[in-house]
Design an enzyme around this catalytic site. Structure first.
Site, PDB file in Angstrom:
ATOM      1  N   PRO A 136       0.870  -1.118   0.257  1.00 29.93           N
ATOM      2  CA  PRO A 136       0.185  -0.004   0.196  1.00 29.93           C
ATOM      3  C   PRO A 136       0.711   1.219  -0.096  1.00 29.93           C
ATOM      4  O   PRO A 136       0.904   2.268   0.981  1.00 29.93           O
ATOM      5  CB  PRO A 136      -1.018  -0.247   1.377  1.00 29.93           C
ATOM      6  CG  PRO A 136       0.089  -0.924   2.153  1.00 29.93           C
ATOM      7  CD  PRO A 136       0.634  -2.105   1.365  1.00 29.93           C
ATOM      8  N   CYS A 137       1.389   1.523  -1.118  1.00 33.28           N
ATOM      9  CA  CYS A 137       2.301   2.731  -1.289  1.00 33.28           C
ATOM     10  C   CYS A 137       1.502   4.151  -1.357  1.00 33.28           C
ATOM     11  O   CYS A 137       1.871   5.250  -0.999  1.00 33.28           O
ATOM     12  CB  CYS A 137       3.221   2.670  -2.550  1.00 33.28           C
ATOM     13  SG  CYS A 137       2.360   2.245  -4.043  1.00 33.28           S
ATOM     14  N   HIS A 138       0.093   3.810  -1.445  1.00 32.17           N
ATOM     15  CA  HIS A 138      -0.980   4.876  -1.523  1.00 32.17           C
ATOM     16  C   HIS A 138      -0.991   5.564   0.010  1.00 32.17           C
ATOM     17  O   HIS A 138      -1.629   6.631   0.129  1.00 32.17           O
ATOM     18  CB  HIS A 138      -2.197   4.720  -2.016  1.00 32.17           C
ATOM     19  CG  HIS A 138      -2.799   3.547  -1.355  1.00 32.17           C
ATOM     20  ND1 HIS A 138      -2.693   2.253  -1.488  1.00 32.17           N
ATOM     21  CD2 HIS A 138      -3.822   3.436  -0.479  1.00 32.17           C
ATOM     22  CE1 HIS A 138      -3.385   1.322  -0.822  1.00 32.17           C
ATOM     23  NE2 HIS A 138      -4.088   2.104  -0.078  1.00 32.17           N
TER      24      HIS A 138
END
Length: 174
Positions: A136-138
């Site tokens: 989950p780089c977001h």
């Protein structure tokens, strides 16, 4: 006599529908290699399926977990990951997986978590994450409280719009 070496695993490809548009997924029996946001109407490589084959348990697992995430019934992914990257990138991506659903961290927070002083390098590793959504780089925001970039884009364009959608989907107030 020369021995022929057979590959140990075959790369499978799926083009899955999502609320964000098509997702192009690459994986082997050992794990997930990549998830890419695919342009609507672009033709995927030959052999790409829209549903996993009946005898493809990894494909079914990936498709099911992504569908559950978008339906709001899954918060954590339970998939083996096989992304290629440097040792530093692997450390960053592992730290991203530790960010809980609906929460965010700054690039500086990730740097501290992996004991690095290179917050800018954290941003670069984030931009090179080949498995967005699942890794989950977001969930990583700028230290100044701004949304930051997404998928290598710092512009308020498609990448940032996708990031906003994912964060709102997880209940993050922006």
């Amino acid at each position: 006599m020369k021995m022929r070496i057979e590959p140990t695993s075959r790369v499978n490809r799926l083009l899955l529908s999502s609320p964000l548009g098509p997702l192009f997924v690459e994986y082997t029996d050992e794990g997930l290699n990549a998830v890419r946001f695919w342009e609507q109407g672009d033709h995927p490589p030959a052999g790409t399926r829209v549903e996993p084959a009946r005898d493809d348990p990894m494909g079914w697992r990936i498709a099911e977990q992504l569908r559950e995430y978008f339906a709001g019934t899954r918060r954590d992914f339970d998939l083996p990951l096989s992304a290629e990257g440097t040792e530093f990138q692997q450390r960053v991506w592992a730290a991203l997986c530790d960010i809980p659903f609906g929460q965010t961290r700054s690039y500086a927070d990730i740097a501290r978590a992996i004991r690095s002083k290179a917050a800018r390098a954290i941003g670069q590793a984030n931009a090179r994450n080949p498995i967005p959504i699942i890794v989950p780089c977001h969930r990583v925001l700028s230290s100044d409280g701004g949304i930051g970039g997404y998928m290598g884009s710092a512009e308020e364009g498609d990448g940032v719009a996708l990031k906003r959608w994912l964060l709102r989907h997880e209940g993050v107030e922006l």
